[in-house]
Design a protein around this motif. Structure first.
Motif, PDB file in Angstrom:
ATOM      1  N   ARG A 136      -9.800  -1.148  -0.284  1.00 56.89           N
ATOM      2  CA  ARG A 136      -9.512  -2.180  -1.287  1.00 56.89           C
ATOM      3  C   ARG A 136      -8.360  -3.041  -0.777  1.00 56.89           C
ATOM      4  N   ILE A 137      -8.681  -4.231  -0.308  1.00 59.61           N
ATOM      5  CA  ILE A 137      -7.656  -5.130   0.222  1.00 59.61           C
ATOM      6  C   ILE A 137      -6.863  -5.701  -0.946  1.00 59.61           C
TER       7      ILE A 137
ATOM      8  N   TYR B  25       0.875  -1.180   0.000  1.00 57.72           N
ATOM      9  CA  TYR B  25       0.000   0.000   0.000  1.00 57.72           C
ATOM     10  C   TYR B  25       0.907   1.224   0.000  1.00 57.72           C
TER      11      TYR B  25
ATOM     12  N   VAL C  60      -7.928  -0.638   5.423  1.00 56.29           N
ATOM     13  CA  VAL C  60      -7.799  -2.041   5.027  1.00 56.29           C
ATOM     14  C   VAL C  60      -7.453  -2.944   6.214  1.00 56.29           C
TER      15      VAL C  60
END
Length: 267
Positions: free
Chosen positions: A141-142, A130, A179
């Motif tokens: 949004r993983i 990330y 996340v």
């Protein structure tokens, strides 16, 4: 006669409760008043999932976070945060558990074999899963690369459930779409017979849970308002985090919100 909710039924007994916390302050931020009230009545375990940082070099987003925490090194910061968490929870009569996953700001990608040797020479944003906070971590949004991590955490939680035998398992609902909070929920949501979701504070000062999703799952809100006036003292004890979270110095008093199955799903 009113039918008791899952939490109300458990309040009448004394079996253990297990709280999953994404980061080293989230359980106290979101559930501290209920935790402290119940810690004298039952065993409370707070298992924090993301308790580590990878070494430098760090992304720009991670460096900004470190400056906010008045430290320069991620590993050093998380050692301080773990010490804070243990001190706060033990003072509350709570058992802390640290699961050892790497925080999203510091989580690295698995590089192709040919790129591994050059990993430290690449721009940090290219080597981290990330690369930004605003456009990656906070959008919910993983990353596909976290699938293995989620499976490992699900196994870790299953082991904790077997070892501690809690009546209730508290997980973040994911307000704010961080996340790590969403992954923490996924780590525990397979235990539907024990599950209680909690609203993520202070994210829920500006955002609300997905009411349509909760209704579809058959969950309804349950409110805890006792002991809120002293909760800020515990939050302040997370000294590396409190000023960044509440730069004005004021910590709002907000009732804790939990989400439990409708009573007819409890039976």
């Amino acid at each position: 006669m009113a039918i008791e909710s899952r939490i109300e039924r458990s309040l009448a007994g004394g079996r253990p409760w297990l709280f999953l916390s994404a980061h080293l302050d989230d359980a106290v931020l979101s559930c501290g008043a209920l935790i402290e009230a119940q810690a004298q009545e039952r065993e409370i375990i707070v298992a924090t999932v993301f308790t580590e940082a990878s070494p430098a070099p760090h992304t720009r987003a991670a460096r900004s976070f470190l400056r906010q925490c008045m430290l320069e090194d991620g590993v050093q910061l998380f050692e301080a945060r773990k010490a804070e968490d243990m001190a706060v929870l033990e003072a509350m009569g709570v058992r802390p558990v640290h699961l050892g996953a790497v925080d999203a700001l510091f989580r690295r990608r698995v590089l192709p074999r040919l790129a591994r040797g050059a990993g430290n020479k690449l721009l940090p944003e290219l080597t981290h899963r990330y690369s930004t906070y605003r456009f990656d971590i906070a959008l919910g949004r993983i990353a596909r690369g976290d699938k293995t991590l989620i499976r490992q955490l699900q196994d870790d939680v299953a082991e904790l459930m077997a070892a501690t035998k809690p009546e209730l398992l508290f997980c973040p609902v994911g307000v704010g779409s961080h996340v790590d909070h969403l992954i923490t929920r996924k780590a525990g949501e397979g235990h539907s017979e024990n599950l209680v979701l909690y609203s993520d504070f202070p994210y829920d000062l500006v955002s609300q849970p997905d009411a349509a999703e909760l209704a579809r799952l058959g969950y309804q809100p349950w409110i805890w308002e006792e002991g809120l006036s002293s909760k800020h003292t515990r939050i302040r004890q997370y000294s590396t985090q409190a000023d960044g979270l509440f730069p004005s110095g004021d910590i709002p008093i907000k009732a804790e919100t939990y989400f439990v199955p409708h009573p007819w799903l409890n039976s």
